[in-house]
Design a protein around this motif. Structure first.
Motif, PDB file in Angstrom:
ATOM      1  N   GLU A  64      -4.284   4.002   8.236  1.00 34.41           N
ATOM      2  CA  GLU A  64      -3.439   3.756   7.313  1.00 34.41           C
ATOM      3  C   GLU A  64      -2.960   2.423   7.042  1.00 34.41           C
ATOM      4  O   GLU A  64      -3.126   1.628   5.806  1.00 34.41           O
ATOM      5  N   GLU A  65      -3.103   1.609   7.796  1.00 35.42           N
ATOM      6  CA  GLU A  65      -3.145  -0.215   7.852  1.00 35.42           C
ATOM      7  C   GLU A  65      -4.209  -0.185   6.887  1.00 35.42           C
ATOM      8  O   GLU A  65      -3.847  -1.759   6.036  1.00 35.42           O
ATOM      9  N   LYS A  76      -5.903   0.713   4.585  1.00 40.23           N
ATOM     10  CA  LYS A  76      -5.807   1.183   3.903  1.00 40.23           C
ATOM     11  C   LYS A  76      -4.940   0.449   3.000  1.00 40.23           C
ATOM     12  O   LYS A  76      -5.198  -0.361   2.072  1.00 40.23           O
ATOM     13  N   LYS A  77      -3.807  -0.048   3.698  1.00 45.32           N
ATOM     14  CA  LYS A  77      -3.144  -0.915   3.187  1.00 45.32           C
ATOM     15  C   LYS A  77      -3.762  -1.319   2.992  1.00 45.32           C
ATOM     16  O   LYS A  77      -3.284  -2.902   1.550  1.00 45.32           O
TER      17      LYS A  77
END
Length: 766
Positions: free
Chosen positions: A276-277, A279-280
């Motif tokens: 997720e990081e 992706k961020k």
């Protein structure tokens, strides 16, 4: 930039428009593009170990080609950065690389655009393509090449955490892509199947592949990634493992629905924290498609902001070599923290970086000598963040009494992506932190006591290769005694000499902070270099517990940690004879005075023999007699003639090294760039001064190698070096003035540089 005034006339002749353009209206200065002076191919052949691909300053990703040649003995040593300029084939493009190091690692996530399904997948190297050198182009932040076998043009650019690929296929229905999640550079090309310890991945949808891999080579690294495509995946073919060897991560061939376009874009976001990081990071930095050219332009500007620190006048080849050196200097250390400042530390999991950034890839045994002092002149804010990162590393490190390498906390030695590699010797984060502190550059968020605790503990508590129990007991490191589980009888002279320098730096910090007892202790230990100087032979030499020096030593043999009972670290007796950076006058004294000191320097530089590694496949480049410019322990030695009775010899040697040991060709680096240390040496050499003692803010005057150089300092002032009458025959320094005043000393200070002004060398013939 000249502008044309828009006239309210529908039709104007070309002549009138041209005339108006030349003569009229508003004029603005055209911003200078310093990237035209940068040649990323310098150092990509032989031992430079640089890479030509795209990166931002200090960025986490470096998309770059992986080249291939017929395998031969020593092949892996050549391909540490994944690429050699003369190789005939490219096997793909990976997302991470190290600049000029001596150990392999990285080259994560290999992508290779294809136009065929007929390749035998039994070998991963079957997916290679020839290419013509004239199709290959590189400039800071951008790389392109045309793959002849697959009929596709590859272009690469990058933001800090995102690699951006653009492939242009000759035909719409030929768009295929190989993704190899197992690949990575290694000491042995046959051990790629062992590269990955853990992995998982998933196709989240028809446009996204995400996953995790833990690579083992050099250091165990956690890499989370997301790969996004601007075209829909219409088929996925997972390939069998090459040669039927079990591998933890797969290879895929993907086909895409290209519609009416022959262009495929790929973005790869990375993180040490999580998918997720990753992706961020991707969404924060490159949120839209069809933005490749905008990202390239933005990255070009970031490089220009750094390159524009200098304005040079003089030889064009030296400009190219100088600006390329500056470029290499700022490829690392790498900020591995996510856009929110989180990173994964060595043992304690996910942490928040105190400064919002976490700089790793710290080749401190190399860079403390010149690269880190250069940063203090050019980028003090960056220095503060680097040192804050090292204090963060110390803060979050977990001591483990059951692990002799980690029995106590310590500042980084050679840290890669937050992981300690235990490579090289000394505790050289100490002089880096202390030098900056004494120059008024402090870590953020840490008190003086916390800074000193990290320094003191690193210097006085036992950990791998620092041997403090032996040093405190004997005053040196005997090669035949074990007092702790980390004593191994190797590199004993080098480890002592490097440690005594760190003790000296620690003593300066203790004095600055009023810690008298600690300062006295470290000052005394900093003199222990004298305990391994053998007056009979005139060299630093290993000792046993009885205090007996070794005899029958081969002075020319280069030894290291690979040999039991070795005296030196990647060096020989000549190299470490002069490795006393902090007390040169004391060294001159024990060697018998200025004349004897000059004789010993002459014996090194004008030896008819060269240093040799007799126990490894290692061809040494960049030697000048016994001097070895391709490795760092020698870098200060040319300037030591300034402390002898023949100071002019520095000028001659500096000219030779600048002219003959650096070049603008792919083989233009005579040794590993080592995260910018070779490059920093060149920059200081061209400018005419060098931090022989890299702690405390003095730079020994040398012999400048360009007519004029201006440093545009971060405080808004400028410092200009001028070499009057410089030529191929006028390379000796006759006199030096600073702001019009004659300098009757052999150095200038850090404060004198930061105050701005003009340093003028009057050059004459020999």
């Amino acid at each position: 930039m000249n502008k044309i005034i828009h006239l309210n006339t529908v039709v104007k002749s070309v002549v009138y428009i041209f005339f108006t353009f030349i003569l009229s209206c508003e004029t603005k200065e055209v911003p200078k593009d310093y990237t035209v002076y940068v040649n990323p191919f310098i150092g990509t052949q032989n031992e430079g170990h640089t890479f030509p691909g795209a990166t931002t300053p200090l960025g986490m990703v470096q998309p770059s080609p992986e080249s291939y040649n017929t395998h031969y003995e020593g092949y892996e040593m050549d391909h540490i950065a994944g690429y050699q300029y003369n190789d005939p084939w490219l096997i793909g493009f990976t997302q991470t690389h190290l600049n000029g190091v001596g150990c392999p690692s990285m080259s994560d996530i290999l992508l290779q655009p294809l136009n065929t399904d007929t390749i035998n997948s039994n070998s991963r190297f079957n997916y290679k393509s020839t290419y013509k050198k004239e199709s290959e182009f590189a400039t800071p932040g951008y790389y392109k090449v045309y793959l002849d076998d697959f009929k596709v043009q590859v272009e690469l650019t990058a933001s800090e955490h995102v690699a951006y690929h653009r492939y242009t296929y000759n035909k719409l229905n030929d768009a295929k892509l190989l993704i190899d999640l197992q690949y990575g550079v290694s000491w042995n090309i046959n051990e790629i199947p062992l590269n990955i310890l853990e992995a998982y991945q998933q196709f989240e949808d028809d446009y996204t592949l995400s996953g995790y891999r833990k690579a083992r080579v050099w250091a165990h690294r956690d890499l989370y990634y997301v790969i996004k495509f601007n075209k829909k995946i219409i088929s996925k073919n997972e390939l069998p493992s090459p040669e039927a060897k079990e591998e933890k991560a797969p290879r895929y061939i993907l086909d895409f629905e290209m519609e009416d376009s022959n262009m495929l874009e790929v973005k790869i976001g990375v993180s040490t924290v999580g998918i997720e990081e990753a992706k961020k990071n991707l969404e924060a930095q490159i949120p839209t498609w069809n933005s490749f050219d905008n990202v390239r332009t933005s990255t070009n500007k970031k490089w220009n902001d750094i390159l524009g620190t200098f304005t040079l006048k003089g030889n064009e080849d030296k400009k190219e070599a100088f600006y390329t050196s500056l470029y290499h200097l700022y490829i690392q250390p790498n900020n591995i923290a996510d856009v929110d400042g989180k990173f994964r530390s060595s043992d304690s999991g996910v942490q928040q970086a105190t400064a919002g950034k976490y700089y790793s890839t710290l080749s401190l045994w190399d860079t403390y000598r010149a690269a880190n002092p250069m940063y203090t002149i050019l980028s003090p804010d960056l220095v503060s963040d680097i040192n804050t990162s090292m204090l963060d590393s110390y803060k979050y490190m977990k001591a483990d009494s059951l692990n002799p390498k980690e029995a106590n906390k310590y500042l980084p030695r050679w840290q890669l992506w937050g992981q300690e590699t235990h490579t090289m010797v000394g505790n050289h984060a100490v002089p880096v932190v202390v030098d900056a502190y004494l120059k008024g550059i402090k870590p953020k968020g840490y008190t003086d006591d916390e800074i000193f605790d990290a320094v003191w503990t690193s210097l006085t508590k036992e950990h791998y290769r620092n041997h403090v129990k032996l040093i405190d007991s004997f005053g040196y490191i005997p090669y035949d005694v074990k007092l702790s589980r980390v004593d191994d009888g190797r590199e004993t002279v080098s480890r002592l000499l490097e440690n005594t320098y760190d003790d000296y730096a620690g003593a300066l910090l203790a004095e600055k902070l009023g810690k008298t007892k600690e300062a006295k202790f470290l000052k005394n230990r900093a003199t222990f270099y004298k305990n391994v100087y053998d007056k009979e032979s005139g060299f630093m030499r290993g000792k046993n517990a009885k205090g007996e020096f070794k005899t029958d030593v081969d002075l020319t043999e280069v030894v290291g940690e690979w040999l039991e009972g070795s005296d030196f670290t990647e060096g020989n007796a000549f190299h470490y004879q002069f490795h006393v950076l902090h007390d040169i006058l004391g060294l001159v004294d024990i060697m018998g005075g200025k004349a004897a000191f000059g004789d010993k320097l002459d014996a090194m530089f004008y030896s008819k023999e060269k240093p040799e590694v007799r126990t490894l496949v290692w061809n040494i480049h960049g030697t000048y007699g016994q001097y070895w410019h391709g490795n760092e322990p020698c870098h200060h030695v040319p300037y030591l003639y300034k402390f002898s009775d023949r100071p002019h010899k520095t000028d001659k040697i500096i000219k030779t090294l600048i002219d003959e040991y650096y070049d603008t060709k792919p083989d233009g680096l005579m040794g590993n760039d080592d995260c910018g240390q070779m490059s920093a040496w060149y920059m200081f050499g061209v400018l005419g001064f060098y931090p022989v003692n890299p702690t405390g803010g003095e730079y020994i005057l040398g012999a400048p190698q360009i007519e004029e150089a201006t440093i545009n300092l971060p405080n808004g002032k400028t410092f200009t070096m001028t070499a009057k009458n410089l030529s191929d025959t006028n390379y000796m320094v006759h006199s030096v003035t600073l702001n019009g005043e004659v300098l009757d000393r052999k150095y200038i200070t850090h404060d004198e540089i930061l105050n701005g002004g003009e340093l003028v060398f009057e050059m004459v013939a020999e």
